[in-house]
Motif scaffolding. Structure first.
Motif, PDB file in Angstrom:
ATOM      1  N   GLY A 165      -2.341  -3.249  -0.174  1.00  0.00           N
ATOM      2  CA  GLY A 165      -3.246  -2.111  -0.117  1.00  0.00           C
ATOM      3  C   GLY A 165      -2.820  -1.086   0.915  1.00  0.00           C
ATOM      4  N   LEU A 166      -2.352  -1.557   2.050  1.00  0.00           N
ATOM      5  CA  LEU A 166      -1.848  -0.647   3.078  1.00  0.00           C
ATOM      6  C   LEU A 166      -0.625   0.107   2.586  1.00  0.00           C
ATOM      7  CD1 LEU A 166      -2.170  -2.699   6.392  1.00  0.00           C
ATOM      8  CD2 LEU A 166      -3.142  -0.442   5.951  1.00  0.00           C
ATOM      9  N   GLU A 167       0.296  -0.611   1.986  1.00  0.00           N
ATOM     10  CA  GLU A 167       1.517   0.034   1.486  1.00  0.00           C
ATOM     11  C   GLU A 167       1.187   1.107   0.452  1.00  0.00           C
ATOM     12  OE1 GLU A 167       4.663  -3.711   1.944  1.00  0.00           O
ATOM     13  OE2 GLU A 167       3.527  -3.439   0.075  1.00  0.00           O
ATOM     14  N   GLN A 168       0.307   0.783  -0.478  1.00  0.00           N
ATOM     15  CA  GLN A 168      -0.073   1.760  -1.507  1.00  0.00           C
ATOM     16  C   GLN A 168      -0.767   2.968  -0.878  1.00  0.00           C
ATOM     17  OE1 GLN A 168      -2.485  -0.661  -4.113  1.00  0.00           O
ATOM     18  NE2 GLN A 168      -0.747  -1.296  -5.357  1.00  0.00           N
ATOM     19  N   SER A 169      -1.630   2.709   0.097  1.00  0.00           N
ATOM     20  CA  SER A 169      -2.370   3.795   0.747  1.00  0.00           C
ATOM     21  C   SER A 169      -1.438   4.727   1.502  1.00  0.00           C
ATOM     22  CB  SER A 169      -3.426   3.211   1.689  1.00  0.00           C
ATOM     23  OG  SER A 169      -4.376   2.450   0.972  1.00  0.00           O
ATOM     24  N   VAL A 170      -0.479   4.156   2.217  1.00  0.00           N
ATOM     25  CA  VAL A 170       0.471   4.971   2.978  1.00  0.00           C
ATOM     26  C   VAL A 170       1.307   5.830   2.034  1.00  0.00           C
ATOM     27  CG1 VAL A 170       2.570   4.854   4.371  1.00  0.00           C
ATOM     28  CG2 VAL A 170       0.561   3.515   5.021  1.00  0.00           C
TER      29      VAL A 170
END
Length: 273
Positions: free
Chosen positions: A251-256
């Motif tokens: 989720g963090l990777e996608q958000s960034v």
């Protein structure tokens, strides 16, 4: 480039602080919120020298999320004292590592469930509750002193309770207290908290950003129904740092990736020790 300071929470997928720092650096984020609900981030397990060294070496910083069971107004004096002592100790650590934010939830306390409604003890015995709030504000002002630390009060979908609104309003009188806007909590509660936050927008200094669909939140940014760009504009206008609170590495990777597509500059903090 659009400037907002972005951070991440400590993730349950990563068992060590070092692994969280590696991810933070890989994603170009500026800070890590240490979640004190997790056993490895209890006060007695925090290595202050390690935090200072990591901040110096990696050019990041740390904030704190107090345990969610913290209750500053408990009618059980011994329990309340332990919770207050915990906050005092976190403030002392924050002074050493120059942490700017300590995030806290307000606690609704115990309620009695009647046949068709609930009686909240803090509402029923409001004077005792209110006196604890005033005492907490005084103690925090004393403990923080002239440092720049802020106790940031996070919304949890409870700003429809009058006794909570009165308590938060009293705390915000002090310049030691600010607001955290968790946009996912707010959306999933039917935006119960929005009006109070907007009415006190000058006290907003921190945000937990994640997307949501109905009651499901902590989704990656731009994957749900929240107007994320609108909330990011509020963050810019108020100078609020944003924790990307998606809970997972994916989720963090996608958000960034989505933030970078919009032109947000990550990895360019204006705060590091």
């Amino acid at each position: 480039m659009k400037k907002i300071i972005f951070g991440m929470p400590t993730l349950i997928e990563l068992d060590t602080l070092e692994d969280n720092v590696k991810l933070c650096k890989r994603l170009g984020l500026n800070f890590i919120e240490l979640n004190m609900n997790l056993p490895q981030y209890q006060i007695e397990k925090i290595d202050i020298r390690k935090l200072v060294e990591m901040q110096r070496k990696e050019k990041i910083y740390f904030t704190f999320h107090l345990p969610e069971e913290i209750d500053i107004a408990s009618y059980h004096e011994k329990i309340k004292r332990v919770h207050l002592d915990t906050i005092r100790e976190v403030i002392e650590i924050s002074k050493i590592i120059k942490s700017p934010i300590i995030n806290i939830h307000m606690n609704l306390g115990v309620y009695f469930k009647m046949p068709d409604y609930k009686i909240y003890l803090y509402e029923k015995y409001f004077n005792e509750f209110y006196n604890s709030i005033l005492n907490f504000r005084m103690l925090v002002e004393e403990w923080i002193g002239d440092s720049n630390i802020k106790i940031s009060i996070e919304n949890t979908g409870i700003y429809n309770f009058d006794f909570i609104l009165k308590a938060v309003s009293e705390l915000l009188i002090s310049d030691k207290f600010v607001l955290t806007w968790d946009i996912g909590h707010d959306y999933s509660s039917g935006e119960i908290d929005t009006k109070f936050i907007i009415d006190n927008i000058n006290k907003l200094k921190h945000m937990h950003i994640h997307d949501a669909k109905g009651k499901d939140n902590h989704l990656s940014l731009f994957s749900g129904n929240i107007n994320i760009e609108d909330k990011l504009n509020i963050a810019k206008n108020t100078g609020s740092a944003c924790v990307i609170e998606t809970k997972t590495i994916k989720g963090l990777e996608q958000s960034v990736r989505e933030l970078e597509k919009l032109g947000y500059s990550l990895g360019d903090s204006n705060y590091c020790t």
